[in-house]
Design an enzyme around this catalytic site. Structure first.
Site, PDB file in Angstrom:
ATOM      1  N   LYS A  97     -27.005  66.386 -24.766  1.00  0.00           N
ATOM      2  CA  LYS A  97     -25.584  66.774 -24.108  1.00  0.00           C
ATOM      3  C   LYS A  97     -24.783  65.773 -24.837  1.00  0.00           C
ATOM      4  O   LYS A  97     -25.048  64.725 -24.601  1.00  0.00           O
ATOM      5  CB  LYS A  97     -25.996  66.151 -22.859  1.00  0.00           C
ATOM      6  CG  LYS A  97     -27.023  66.290 -21.737  1.00  0.00           C
ATOM      7  CD  LYS A  97     -27.301  66.150 -20.220  1.00  0.00           C
ATOM      8  CE  LYS A  97     -28.258  67.012 -19.133  1.00  0.00           C
ATOM      9  NZ  LYS A  97     -28.008  66.436 -18.425  1.00  0.00           N
ATOM     10  N   GLY A 104     -42.323  65.402 -22.075  1.00  0.00           N
ATOM     11  CA  GLY A 104     -41.290  66.822 -21.579  1.00  0.00           C
ATOM     12  C   GLY A 104     -40.971  67.725 -22.834  1.00  0.00           C
ATOM     13  O   GLY A 104     -41.243  69.162 -23.255  1.00  0.00           O
ATOM     14  N   ARG A 109     -42.433  72.490 -15.880  1.00  0.00           N
ATOM     15  CA  ARG A 109     -42.798  72.105 -16.528  1.00  0.00           C
ATOM     16  C   ARG A 109     -42.657  73.893 -17.419  1.00  0.00           C
ATOM     17  O   ARG A 109     -42.876  73.841 -18.840  1.00  0.00           O
ATOM     18  CB  ARG A 109     -43.887  71.849 -17.273  1.00  0.00           C
ATOM     19  CG  ARG A 109     -43.382  69.786 -16.403  1.00  0.00           C
ATOM     20  CD  ARG A 109     -44.102  68.568 -17.582  1.00  0.00           C
ATOM     21  NE  ARG A 109     -44.400  68.002 -17.031  1.00  0.00           N
ATOM     22  CZ  ARG A 109     -43.103  66.719 -17.566  1.00  0.00           C
ATOM     23  NH1 ARG A 109     -42.219  67.102 -17.856  1.00  0.00           N
ATOM     24  NH2 ARG A 109     -43.683  65.461 -16.585  1.00  0.00           N
ATOM     25  N   ASP A 111     -38.982  68.832 -16.147  1.00  0.00           N
ATOM     26  CA  ASP A 111     -40.288  68.601 -14.827  1.00  0.00           C
ATOM     27  C   ASP A 111     -38.567  68.189 -13.859  1.00  0.00           C
ATOM     28  O   ASP A 111     -37.389  67.426 -14.391  1.00  0.00           O
ATOM     29  CB  ASP A 111     -40.906  68.003 -15.089  1.00  0.00           C
ATOM     30  CG  ASP A 111     -40.341  66.433 -15.134  1.00  0.00           C
ATOM     31  OD1 ASP A 111     -39.762  65.804 -16.109  1.00  0.00           O
ATOM     32  OD2 ASP A 111     -41.380  65.511 -14.330  1.00  0.00           O
ATOM     33  N   ASP A 154     -30.285  63.086 -24.177  1.00  0.00           N
ATOM     34  CA  ASP A 154     -29.901  62.898 -22.222  1.00  0.00           C
ATOM     35  C   ASP A 154     -28.421  61.732 -22.924  1.00  0.00           C
ATOM     36  O   ASP A 154     -27.135  61.563 -23.931  1.00  0.00           O
ATOM     37  CB  ASP A 154     -29.967  62.761 -21.408  1.00  0.00           C
ATOM     38  CG  ASP A 154     -29.378  63.211 -20.394  1.00  0.00           C
ATOM     39  OD1 ASP A 154     -28.215  62.520 -19.870  1.00  0.00           O
ATOM     40  OD2 ASP A 154     -29.900  63.588 -19.004  1.00  0.00           O
TER      41      ASP A 154
HETATM   42  P1  XMP Z   1     -32.330  59.608 -22.150  1.00  0.00           P
HETATM   43  O1  XMP Z   1     -30.973  59.761 -21.322  1.00  0.00           O
HETATM   44  O2  XMP Z   1     -33.261  58.584 -22.295  1.00  0.00           O
HETATM   45  O3  XMP Z   1     -33.610  61.231 -21.552  1.00  0.00           O
HETATM   46  O4  XMP Z   1     -31.809  60.663 -23.801  1.00  0.00           O
HETATM   47  C1  XMP Z   1     -34.420  61.361 -22.172  1.00  0.00           C
HETATM   48  C2  XMP Z   1     -35.088  61.622 -21.092  1.00  0.00           C
HETATM   49  O5  XMP Z   1     -34.820  61.953 -20.337  1.00  0.00           O
HETATM   50  C3  XMP Z   1     -35.642  62.868 -18.989  1.00  0.00           C
HETATM   51  N1  XMP Z   1     -34.598  64.054 -18.872  1.00  0.00           N
HETATM   52  C4  XMP Z   1     -34.414  64.813 -18.045  1.00  0.00           C
HETATM   53  N2  XMP Z   1     -35.436  65.559 -18.145  1.00  0.00           N
HETATM   54  N3  XMP Z   1     -33.830  67.464 -17.331  1.00  0.00           N
HETATM   55  C5  XMP Z   1     -35.804  67.247 -17.469  1.00  0.00           C
HETATM   56  O6  XMP Z   1     -36.901  67.465 -16.971  1.00  0.00           O
HETATM   57  C6  XMP Z   1     -32.840  66.892 -17.835  1.00  0.00           C
HETATM   58  O7  XMP Z   1     -31.226  66.829 -17.750  1.00  0.00           O
HETATM   59  C7  XMP Z   1     -32.993  65.682 -18.192  1.00  0.00           C
HETATM   60  N4  XMP Z   1     -32.380  64.629 -18.342  1.00  0.00           N
HETATM   61  C8  XMP Z   1     -32.630  63.458 -19.484  1.00  0.00           C
HETATM   62  C9  XMP Z   1     -36.375  63.428 -20.095  1.00  0.00           C
HETATM   63  O8  XMP Z   1     -37.397  63.296 -20.243  1.00  0.00           O
HETATM   64  C10 XMP Z   1     -36.140  62.909 -21.777  1.00  0.00           C
HETATM   65  O9  XMP Z   1     -37.794  62.768 -22.538  1.00  0.00           O
END
Ligand code: XMP
Length: 193
Positions: free
Chosen positions: A145, A58, A179, A173, A117
């Site tokens: 977030k 990402g 992407r 994505d 996230d």
């Molecule tokens: P966490 O929950 O581990 O998330 O902090 C990190 C990874 O999860 C993917 N991710 C997203 N990808 N839109 C996306 O395209 C989103 O809103 C989203 N939220 C989490 C992403 O790969 C990130 O590195």
């Protein structure tokens, strides 16, 4: 081949899936420039020992733009991490699919991710890297977030704080699509709900 947005060539197949845009490519560009200046200030003087660790996939576009604002010698070590298997934001353990090939012992490490996230990804990555004895370890994320990110996981550099919506574009994505969408946008919910 040139990308002629107005002619509808560039966005074919994506534009109709976008609900709204949070940040345009121009706004992203300005913010990435600011982040680059902040990071350059932080590592001035120790940059030869700096290893940037982009968390793939990402962060590809973000990190490509960001490093061109860092006007000094440094290293890049790629790490590929996967958490979501075709779904959106919930569920799934973090898996390291491809580990660093660069030695980070006694070097300054800056992990760069697309979004903080739930924080599971950055927590797993930073715990693993800390065990390898870096001189310092900092985290940079384009998006965060605040409603979900754990308070004890501190990101040192943050592009934008956003509400809890699923974002695509600029490297992010859904099911490996979007992407290459140039803005940071929200997908139409009926596509993933
Ligand atoms: P966490 O929950 O581990 O998330 O902090 C990190 C990874 O999860 C993917 N991710 C997203 N990808 N839109 C996306 O395209 C989103 O809103 C989203 N939220 C989490 C992403 O790969 C990130 O590195």
């Amino acid at each position: 081949m040139s990308c002629r947005r107005d002619a509808g060539v560039y966005n074919r197949g994506m534009e109709q899936d976008i609900d709204r845009t949070l940040y345009t490519r121009e706004q992203i560009d300005r913010r990435v420039t600011e982040l680059g200046a902040q990071i350059a200030d932080t590592y001035r003087g120790v940059s030869a020992d700096l290893v940037i660790v982009p968390v793939l996939t990402g962060s590809i576009i973000f990190v490509a733009d960001l490093i061109r604002h860092l006007p000094f010698k440094m290293r890049i070590g790629l790490m590929t991490v996967s958490r979501y298997r075709g779904a959106t934001t919930e569920g799934g353990a973090t898996q390291i699919l491809r580990d660093l090939t660069v030695d980070i012992k006694d070097r300054h490490v800056l992990v760069v991710d697309d979004i903080l996230d739930t924080g599971n990804t950055l927590r797993t990555v930073s715990e693993q890297l800390r065990e390898r004895g870096p001189a310092s370890l900092r985290l940079c994320t384009l998006l965060r977030k605040p409603s979900k990110a754990p308070k004890d996981l501190v990101a040192d550099f943050v592009g934008f704080d956003i509400e809890d919506v699923f974002v695509v574009g600029y490297g992010l994505d859904f099911n490996d699509h979007y992407r290459n969408w140039p803005d940071l946008s929200v997908l139409r919910p009926e596509l993933y709900e």
